[in-house]
Every structure is written in C-alpha cells, then in structure tokens.
Design an enzyme around this catalytic site. Structure first.
Site, PDB file in Angstrom:
ATOM      1  CG  PHE A 148      39.608  39.650  34.875  1.00 29.18           C
ATOM      2  CD1 PHE A 148      40.611  39.119  33.990  1.00 29.18           C
ATOM      3  CD2 PHE A 148      38.653  39.966  34.478  1.00 29.18           C
ATOM      4  CE1 PHE A 148      40.104  39.242  32.488  1.00 29.18           C
ATOM      5  CE2 PHE A 148      38.192  40.333  33.181  1.00 29.18           C
ATOM      6  CZ  PHE A 148      39.219  40.002  32.150  1.00 29.18           C
ATOM      7  CE  LYS A 172      36.267  42.459  45.708  1.00 27.75           C
ATOM      8  NZ  LYS A 172      36.441  41.293  44.680  1.00 27.75           N
ATOM      9  CB  CYS A 280      40.460  49.509  30.299  1.00 25.60           C
ATOM     10  SG  CYS A 280      42.004  50.285  31.156  1.00 25.60           S
TER      11      CYS A 280
END
Ligand code: NAD
Length: 483
Positions: A148, A172, A280
């Site tokens: 996300f 996806k 991240c």
C-alpha cells in the site's frame, strides 16, 4: 470520488459482479472508490490474455518495445499533477511526497528505456569457425504483487523493466490503494502498449495465492510485509517459479558524537517522518553513540516543526494508527521516555483522518518491541550505545536488513559501518539511502527473499533467461571434442 476500480484484462476494463471492498482516503476516512475482490477465474482470464499477447510482444525488437516507454514517460510528465493527487488521495501522503513518488516512477521508466544498451548479448569465436552466443530471453507471463505504501512507484519497480524485456505481466495492486494502477493501465494503452501485455487483477490474499499456484505464471515479484513475503516466496518457489520477495524493515541510524548537528537532525527527522514513516527505508531506530544530547534536542526541535495535515500526511488506516500508538504506549510503560508525542492527533476539518504526529522516544532498550519490530509510523526509537561496536551489535541483531546509516565526519567510522552493518543498502550521512537507477534496490536478511534485487541491472536476471547458441558454418572446419 473516483470511478469504481476495475480489473484490466486483454486491454479492457471490466468488473464481473465480484464482491467489492471500499477504498478510503486516509486523510478524511471517507470512501472514495470501491475495488473488486477478484477470484481465481479472473486471474485465469488475465493469464490467458497475457499468454496470447506474449509471442508477438516478445518477438518485437527491444528497441521498438522501449519506444512505448519513452511515450509513456512523456505522458507521466504531462499528467504528473493528476497522478500525484491520486496517490495522495488513496494513500494519505502529502501532495509533495506523492509528486516525488511519481518522479521516481519516471526515473524507473527512464531506466527501462535504457535496457537495449544493457541486454545486448555476448558472442565469441570459441574454436576456429565456431561461435557461441548468449542472449537474454523473456520468460513469458509474470506477476507483480504490490503493497500500500507506494501505489504508483512500487508497480514501476517491475512494470517497465519486465515488459520492456519482453514479458507480459499481471499486476495485483494493494487493495488499499488500487486507484493509481487503473490510471497506469490507461496511460500504457495510450502510449501504444498492445492489449494483453499488461493486465490488472484486483483483490486480496486469494489472488496472491492463485498467482503463486498458477502453472502458466513463470515468475513472481512481491513487495510487502516479511510475514507475507515468506509465504509468497515459499509458495511460488515450491511451484517452481522464480521469485523475488521484498519484506519489511527496521532500519538503524547510528549517530556518532562528531556528526554534523544540523545536517544530522534534519536528515534523521525527514527519514523517520517522510510518508508518515510508512517507507521500508524509514529510519525507525536511532542508535545514539556516546554523548549526543544536543543532537537529540535538535531532532526534537525539527520533529516539532512537522505538523500533521500540513507537512505530514496520514497513515493508511485506523488500524495502523492504533497499532503505532500502541507501540508508543508500550515503550513508555516499559520505561522509555517520550520526548515528542504524536499520539491522539486531530487535524481540524479532517477529524475522520488517520493521523499520527511525529514521535521521538528516548532510552528505548533493544529488548523492547518498538526496538525490534516494524512500527511503520512517524516514530523514532532512540537507543543508547557507548561506542560504535555496541551500536553495530544492535544493528546486527535485527532480523531485518533493508538499510542502515551512519552520521559522522570520520571516514574511518563510515568505512566500519559500510563493512560491518548487516543491511543491503547503507547510507553515510544520508537518512534514506535508496540507490538511484541504475543501481538496484533490495535488502538482506528478512527484508528480502530470493537472489535478485528488484530494480536496476539486477532485475535483468530476474525477468530474463539466458539462451546459449553454438554455431558452426564451416563444414571443412576441424571437428574436435568441443565442436
Ligand atoms: P502486506 O504484506 O500486508 O501486503 C502486500 C500485498 O500482499 C498486498 O497486495 C496484499 O493484498 C497481499 N497480502 C496481504 N496479506 C496476505 C496474505 N496473508 N497472503 C497473501 N497475500 C497477502 O504489506 P502492506 O501492509 O501492503 O505494505 C507494508 C509492508 O510492505 C511493510 O512491511 C513494508 O516494510 C513493506 N515494504 C517493503 C518494501 C521493500 O522494499 N522491502 C517496500 C515497500 C513496502
């Protein structure tokens, strides 16, 4: 409100009566669209479309294939304002951060345009009249599964390279931020990408599992949490696919007593709070080496200048806000000292938004959950170490290994960290040490599973296989054991 999100299969947008989920704007908490929860049947259709498109696409010369990405890059530049707004609306980050994200997508696409200069093969006359050649060949149908936190950029870690190298792709997107991906499909089509080369199947875990199991999918890239990265890596590779799966992170910034105070304070604060800490590569743990209280005090001053709703976006969901605040409270209860407190923020006019203010917590100890686990919010946990060895021991003990940075004016100290930190991406006086193209992106340890990095030159090995051909055109040539 945005249009309802659709699947994109064989060049057509479709919604086939699947159940759906709401998509929220995290800054307001209001519904802005809905996303279909597709089934394995939808994936079958997408794979079939990609399979049909593959022979023509993979046999198109790469120099022609990349022309589409030159046009696509120009379209992104032309529409950057609209794309940035879309990212901000679905993810909750600020408009400036969203724009930086789209700019990175543009840089990633530029890299793909340069692939013809990197993937030409090799040829050698291995004995008289006999030559061997090596070529990079596309794999076939490949899949990319996204998280996300970067709705536009992370899909661009994989789409331009995998497709320019001749593959056909199923994306996806994260069901939390699926809106940008529909616009990516529209713009790729406008740039001239043939139908079926790029497809989108929306959904959740069920589609990820179906991708891992699908016999016609050759390779899977995944970016998301470590828990899911492990599941995907194990399942995809046990089904004999290639897989590169990037996981979560806990990045350590080691601050030495000789660090430049202003530069360190602004870099550390930007690293921990940018994109509301949902990167991240965010600095989530700082190791203060020796006595650096004046620098910590400057970090707190910088953090106080960051105002939710102004220069700090929201986090993705109410659940995320509650999780982040729980980590802060647990650390406080365990004896850590909250110097700047971002709990219980309300932004006027955006009371339904999921905001957490910048938070600085000192005297965290390595055994606390906030020191070990991924918090994924604008929170800096400061641990104290007496020297560099102790700081490196803390960094090395992390299960993760995405990034680590040191702030120092000493080349010798910097070199020690470059050598001894157990992470794939190292920074010296840089809080977010993301390698720029053409250098590749990827961590170590539990931050990445698989051999290749996901971007840059390393991705060529992920998205292609080598064909080795030996050729002899001289019937009179001597035959020996090698020819
Ligand atoms: P996530 O793992 O929850 O979801 C990622 C994807 O996996 C989504 O598309 C989701 O639909 C799917 N998914 C979720 N649960 C699943 C399950 N049980 N089985 C199969 N599929 C499942 O991650 P997220 O919350 O979307 O993203 C945040 C995480 O991503 C953080 O941990 C962050 O560090 C990580 N991340 C890592 C990098 C990196 O480069 N290492 C980059 C960006 C984000």
């Amino acid at each position: 409100m945005y249009q309802e999100v659709k699947n994109y299969i064989g060049g057509q947008f479709s919604r086939n009566g699947q159940s759906s989920m709401d998509v929220l704007n995290p800054q307001t908490g209001k519904v802005i669209s809905t996303v279909p929860m597709s089934t394995a049947k939808d994936l079958d259709m997408a794979v079939e479309a990609a399979k049909q498109a593959f022979p023509a696409w993979s046999s198109t010369p790469i120099k022609e294939r990349v022309q589409i990405f030159y046009r696509y890059k120009a379209l992104m530049e032309k529409n950057i304002q609209e794309l940035s707004q879309m990212v901000a609306d679905e993810n909750g980050k600020t408009l400036d951060e969203a724009r930086a994200e789209v700019e990175k997508s543009i840089e990633l696409t530029e890299f793909a345009c340069s692939l013809p200069q990197m993937v030409y093969g090799e040829i050698l006359e291995v004995s008289r009249g006999v030559e061997c050649r090596v070529e990079h060949k596309a794999l076939g149908v490949v899949a990319s599964i996204a998280p996300f936190n970067f709705p536009h950029m992370v899909p661009h870690w994989t789409i331009p390279n995998a497709i320019a190298l001749g593959n056909c792709m199923i994306l996806k997107p994260s069901e939390q931020v699926p809106i940008s991906s529909n616009r990516i499909a529209e713009m790729l089509k406008e740039a001239g990408l043939p139908d079926g080369v790029f497809n989108i199947v929306n959904g959740d875990r069920a589609i990820v599992e179906a991708i891992c199991d699908h016999p016609e999918i050759q390779a899977v890239s995944f970016v998301g949490s470590t828990k899911v990265a492990k599941i995907v890596y194990q399942r995809a590779t046990s089904n004999l696919k290639r897989c590169t799966a990037l996981g979560g992170a806990k990045n350590h910034l080691m601050v030495m007593p000789d660090a430049h105070p202003d530069m360190t304070a602004s870099n550390v604060t930007a690293s921990m709070s940018g994109c509301a800490g949902q990167r991240c590569m965010a600095a989530s743990a700082m190791v203060a080496v020796g006595s650096i209280d004046p620098i910590i005090s400057k970090i707190c001053d910088e953090a106080r200048k960051i105002i939710p709703g102004k220069n700090l976006g929201s986090v993705i969901s109410l659940e995320a806000k509650q999780r982040i605040e729980r980590y802060i409270t647990e650390a406080e209860n365990a004896g850590a000292k909250v110097l700047v407190d971002g709990r219980n923020w309300k932004v006027e006019g955006f009371e339904g938004g999921f905001y957490v203010g910048p938070t600085v917590i000192d005297f965290v100890t390595p055994d606390m959950a906030i020191a070990k686990e991924e918090v994924f919010g604008p929170v800096l946990a400061i641990m104290r170490a007496k020297d560099l060895d102790e700081a490196l021991a803390i960094e090395n003990s992390s299960e993760y290994g995405n990034a680590a940075s040191v702030f120092t004016q000493s080349g010798g100290v910097a070199r020690q960290v470059m050598e001894r930190a157990s992470a794939g991406m190292i920074g010296v006086n840089i809080g977010v040490p993301v390698p720029r193209e053409p250098f590749s992106f990827g961590g170590w340890n539990e931050s990445k599973f698989g051999v290749n990095d996901i971007t840059g030159k390393s991705s060529i090995e992920l998205w292609t296989k080598l064909k080795k051909t030996s050729v002899k055109w001289n019937p009179e040539g001597k035959t020996n054991w090698m020819s």
